[in-house]
Enzyme design. Structure first.
Site, PDB file in Angstrom:
ATOM      1  N   THR A 186       4.157 -15.128  11.757  1.00 16.16           N
ATOM      2  CA  THR A 186       2.960 -14.881  12.563  1.00 16.16           C
ATOM      3  C   THR A 186       2.090 -16.120  12.587  1.00 16.16           C
ATOM      4  O   THR A 186       1.947 -16.785  11.559  1.00 16.16           O
ATOM      5  CB  THR A 186       2.152 -13.739  11.908  1.00 16.16           C
ATOM      6  OG1 THR A 186       2.926 -12.563  11.981  1.00 16.16           O
ATOM      7  CG2 THR A 186       0.805 -13.541  12.569  1.00 16.16           C
ATOM      8  N   ARG A 214       5.806   0.752  15.389  1.00 12.39           N
ATOM      9  CA  ARG A 214       5.228   0.138  14.196  1.00 12.39           C
ATOM     10  C   ARG A 214       4.206  -0.948  14.577  1.00 12.39           C
ATOM     11  O   ARG A 214       4.448  -1.784  15.433  1.00 12.39           O
ATOM     12  CB  ARG A 214       6.333  -0.470  13.345  1.00 12.39           C
ATOM     13  CG  ARG A 214       5.839  -1.081  12.031  1.00 12.39           C
ATOM     14  CD  ARG A 214       5.645  -2.577  12.145  1.00 12.39           C
ATOM     15  NE  ARG A 214       5.371  -3.194  10.848  1.00 12.39           N
ATOM     16  CZ  ARG A 214       4.941  -4.436  10.701  1.00 12.39           C
ATOM     17  NH1 ARG A 214       4.755  -5.212  11.745  1.00 12.39           N
ATOM     18  NH2 ARG A 214       4.707  -4.935   9.510  1.00 12.39           N
TER      19      ARG A 214
HETATM   20  N1  ASP Z   1       2.395  -9.895   9.327  1.00 14.53           N
HETATM   21  C1  ASP Z   1       3.358  -9.658  10.370  1.00 14.53           C
HETATM   22  C2  ASP Z   1       3.588  -8.192  10.506  1.00 14.53           C
HETATM   23  O1  ASP Z   1       3.691  -7.509   9.497  1.00 14.53           O
HETATM   24  C3  ASP Z   1       4.661 -10.314  10.120  1.00 14.53           C
HETATM   25  C4  ASP Z   1       4.610 -11.803  10.006  1.00 14.53           C
HETATM   26  O2  ASP Z   1       3.715 -12.395   9.417  1.00 14.53           O
HETATM   27  O3  ASP Z   1       5.497 -12.401  10.580  1.00 14.53           O
HETATM   28  O4  ASP Z   1       3.733  -7.728  11.617  1.00 14.53           O
END
Ligand code: ASP
Length: 324
Positions: A186, A214
């Site tokens: 992310t 989700r």
């Molecule tokens: N934090 C993100 C999520 O749980 C995943 C990520 O950091 O890639 O959707």
């Protein structure tokens, strides 16, 4: 417990960002491991160099922190090579690319979208939610319809490559959808502009092959992103479920409000997650924070989390300290 701090990629000319390569035990009261930067400055999760350069350029032109973070993270939303953010993101188990994003402004206002399909720039929609609606968060079809009303165009975000990988995943009958540390990427970004105001943005396609519907931490204010213009801000990446349970970005900002420096705050917040999970070695969480004075800190569970600082027109990529 290993603690590693080193510059990974330096720009052409050396920047005077102090950094520590220390094996000394962590001291909860020490300030030695935070990094001092000069304002304007942007920081972002992972090795998203172009996002950092884009934000930095805008900040140096005198643009607002909010514009800088939005434009910065939009670079990754449009990047087809990046399978964890925006267009080209890895789909859910049904083969749908669903996106989560949020923005937060210096005045504490914020906007967010979750489970948004077929819109390349969820962060831009999140900003519209903040500026054009009485609400903070829109999800799913409502978010999509709002985006279309606002002039965004509908687009298939599932690339050929992502579709092939998903088909492969479908065939692996014994695949357990546990979250591994490789599929997190992310982009969370915080910037402080010339006026000294802080803003933040966070955007993701979430966990690879997540269940349909989700939503992770990234669009949840306080979890994936939080800031307070009197204190500073924090962003999170990694296993969203654990970040939500511990409201980690909010926690980091509140710890900084109480006088912890960003490094200490991130370490305490990560240790809270570790303490609450006997299986903490199975997932990654990383936190990145900055104070209003430009002091930066980060911490994560597994080694390997890097982040970018952009200041004085250059990027520095820094590897975070880790619990393991
Ligand atoms: N934090 C993100 C999520 O749980 C995943 C990520 O950091 O890639 O959707």
């Amino acid at each position: 417990m290993k603690r590693r701090y080193f510059l990974k990629t330096a720009g052409a000319a050396g920047l005077s960002i102090p950094f520590i390569n220390s094996c000394a035990g962590f001291s909860a009261t020490g300030t030695e491991n935070s990094i001092n930067t000069t304002i304007p400055v942007s920081i972002n999760t992972w090795n998203f160099q172009e996002a950092g350069s884009t934000a930095g350029k805008l900040l140096n032109e005198g643009k607002s922190a909010l514009d800088a973070v939005q434009q910065g993270v939009m670079v990754e939303e449009a990047n087809l090579e990046n399978t964890t953010v925006g267009n080209g993101g890895t789909p859910d188990r049904e083969g749908d690319v669903t996106l989560d994003a949020c923005v937060m402004a210096p005045d504490g206002n914020c906007g967010s979208v979750a489970y948004l399909k077929n819109i390349e720039h969820p962060v831009a929609v999140a900003r519209k939610v903040m500026e054009e609606t009485p609400h903070v968060m829109l999800v799913g079809e409502g978010a999509y319809n709002f985006a279309i009303q606002q002039g965004f165009t509908s687009k298939n975000l599932l690339t050929e490559n992502a579709e092939k990988e998903w088909e492969k995943w479908l065939k692996e009958k014994d695949y357990k959808p546990i979250i591994n540390i490789e599929n997190h990427d992310t982009i969370g970004m915080l910037a402080i502009d010339r006026e000294g105001d802080i803003a933040g943005a966070c955007t993701t396609s979430g966990l690879a092959y997540k269940m349909q519907g989700r939503v992770g931490d990234s669009p949840i204010i306080g979890s994936g992103l939080f800031l307070d213009n009197e204190v500073g801000g924090a962003v999170a990446t990694g296993m969203g479920e654990e970040i939500i349970k511990n409201v980690s970005s909010f926690l980091v900002v509140e710890l900084m409000r109480q006088g912890k420096n960003p490094q200490e705050a991130c370490e305490i917040a990560i240790k809270r997650i570790v303490k609450n999970n006997s299986n903490y070695t199975d997932f990654q969480v990383a936190l990145l924070a900055i104070t209003k004075q430009g002091e930066v800190g980060s911490y994560c569970i597994h080694p390997g989390f890097t982040y970018v600082i952009n200041m004085n027109g250059e990027n520095k990529s820094i590897e975070s300290g880790s619990y393991l």
